[in-house]
Design an enzyme around this catalytic site. Structure first.
Site, PDB file in Angstrom:
ATOM      1  CG  ASP A  77       0.302  -4.086   2.062  1.00  0.00           C
ATOM      2  OD1 ASP A  77       0.260  -4.901   3.012  1.00  0.00           O
ATOM      3  OD2 ASP A  77       1.190  -3.222   1.946  1.00  0.00           O
ATOM      4  CD  GLU A  81       0.467  -1.678   7.877  1.00  0.00           C
ATOM      5  OE1 GLU A  81       0.111  -0.888   8.781  1.00  0.00           O
ATOM      6  OE2 GLU A  81       0.959  -1.290   6.807  1.00  0.00           O
ATOM      7  CD  GLU A  98       7.664  -0.373   7.921  1.00  0.00           C
ATOM      8  OE1 GLU A  98       6.697  -1.031   7.514  1.00  0.00           O
ATOM      9  OE2 GLU A  98       7.938   0.770   7.502  1.00  0.00           O
ATOM     10  CG  ASP A 110      -0.331  -0.122   2.510  1.00  0.00           C
ATOM     11  OD1 ASP A 110       0.916  -0.174   2.574  1.00  0.00           O
ATOM     12  OD2 ASP A 110      -1.069  -0.148   3.528  1.00  0.00           O
TER      13      ASP A 110
END
Ligand code: KIV
Length: 290
Positions: free
Chosen positions: A86, A118, A185, A47
């Site tokens: 994503d 996520e 991340e 994304d």
């Protein structure tokens, strides 16, 4: 050919935990997917396309239809690498059944091999629901860009004991829920190392040190195509932005000086005899190969 039509399962393609480091890059378009296919283990239709291609301020404003369009272009041009798309902000977090319906759309309409979501422990039930339906899910923990509202808020994670424990808990919850790999991340090295050791599935680092089982970068970051800002963890392997600008400036100069187009780029009238034989018009000739 779609990404998943003749490929082994994603776990097989990425190799076992502890095997050779896994190589990932982002791809949003067909030409980039074709270039990457032989060199990476997986491509992420991230994304991040929102910021890198559409010039948006965050990744939160991209919609599912746009992700599907990019996913389709990439999956069609990836015959070897795993293609992961994503799930955009707002399409999966609130309800496992909505997440499943949207993940099915992504898989069916793009031909990708997997989706990415996520989220930490709070997302485990959703990941489990989607995986139970046969859709491979890649997790994403630590710094989660969908929770960032402005670029100034991209900050590394795991500096305090509480935060480190929470990220480790998130990783284990997402792995237990059935994710086949987890992007980690913006996490400090010791925590990334601990997560990688504790996690039964491969960790894919971005700004999370060499301790992870694999790495991913945004292609436009590492090739110098996206220059608005450059996170510390990005290594530049090329300066394509500067090269593109050089080419554009040279073209503009040539046009203004009437140096382009030259004779070699110019159509000449066909010989009269050939005209008579075919009866064809000048415009009907195929473009000559350069
Ligand atoms: O969208 C994206 O490019 C990502 C990477 C930063 C992992 O999620």
């Amino acid at each position: 050919m779609n990404a998943s039509s003749h490929k082994p399962p994603v776990t097989e393609l990425l190799g076992p935990k502890g095997g050779a480091p896994i190589v990932g890059l982002t791809a949003y378009t067909a030409p980039v997917a074709s270039l990457l296919d032989r060199h990476v283990d997986f491509m992420l239709v991230g994304d991040s396309v929102a910021m890198v291609i559409y010039g948006m301020d965050t990744t939160r404003t991209i919609d599912l239809d746009t992700m599907i369009r990019h996913g389709k272009a990439v999956a069609r041009n990836a015959s070897q690498a795993v293609v992961v798309v994503d799930m955009p902000f707002g399409t999966y977090e609130d309800d496992p059944e909505i997440a499943l319906a949207n993940a099915r759309r992504v898989m069916v309409e793009t031909g990708a091999d997997a989706v990415k979501m996520e989220g930490g422990a709070e997302l485990a039930a959703t990941v489990a629901r989607v995986v139970a339906d046969g859709i491979p899910v890649m997790g994403h923990i630590g710094l989660m860009p969908q929770q960032v509202r402005a670029t100034g808020q991209f900050k590394s994670k795991g500096h305090s004991e509480t935060e480190s424990r929470r990220i480790l808990k998130d990783a284990l919850a997402i792995a237990r829920a059935g994710a086949f790999a987890i992007v980690v991340e913006g996490v400090v090295e010791p925590v990334a190392r601990e997560i990688t050791a504790a996690c039964p599935v491969p960790t894919i680092g971005i700004g999370a040190s060499v301790a992870c089982d694999g790495q991913i970068l945004v292609t436009e970051d590492m090739t110098g195509m996206f220059t608005q800002f450059r996170p510390k963890f990005v290594k530049r392997y090329a300066d394509l932005g500067a090269e593109l600008e050089r080419a554009v400036a040279a073209y503009a100069e040539d046009v203004r000086a009437r140096r382009f187009p030259g004779p070699e780029h110019t159509f000449k009238p066909r010989k009269k005899a050939a005209d008579k034989a075919t009866g064809a018009k000048e415009d009907a000739r195929p473009y000559p190969k350069s």
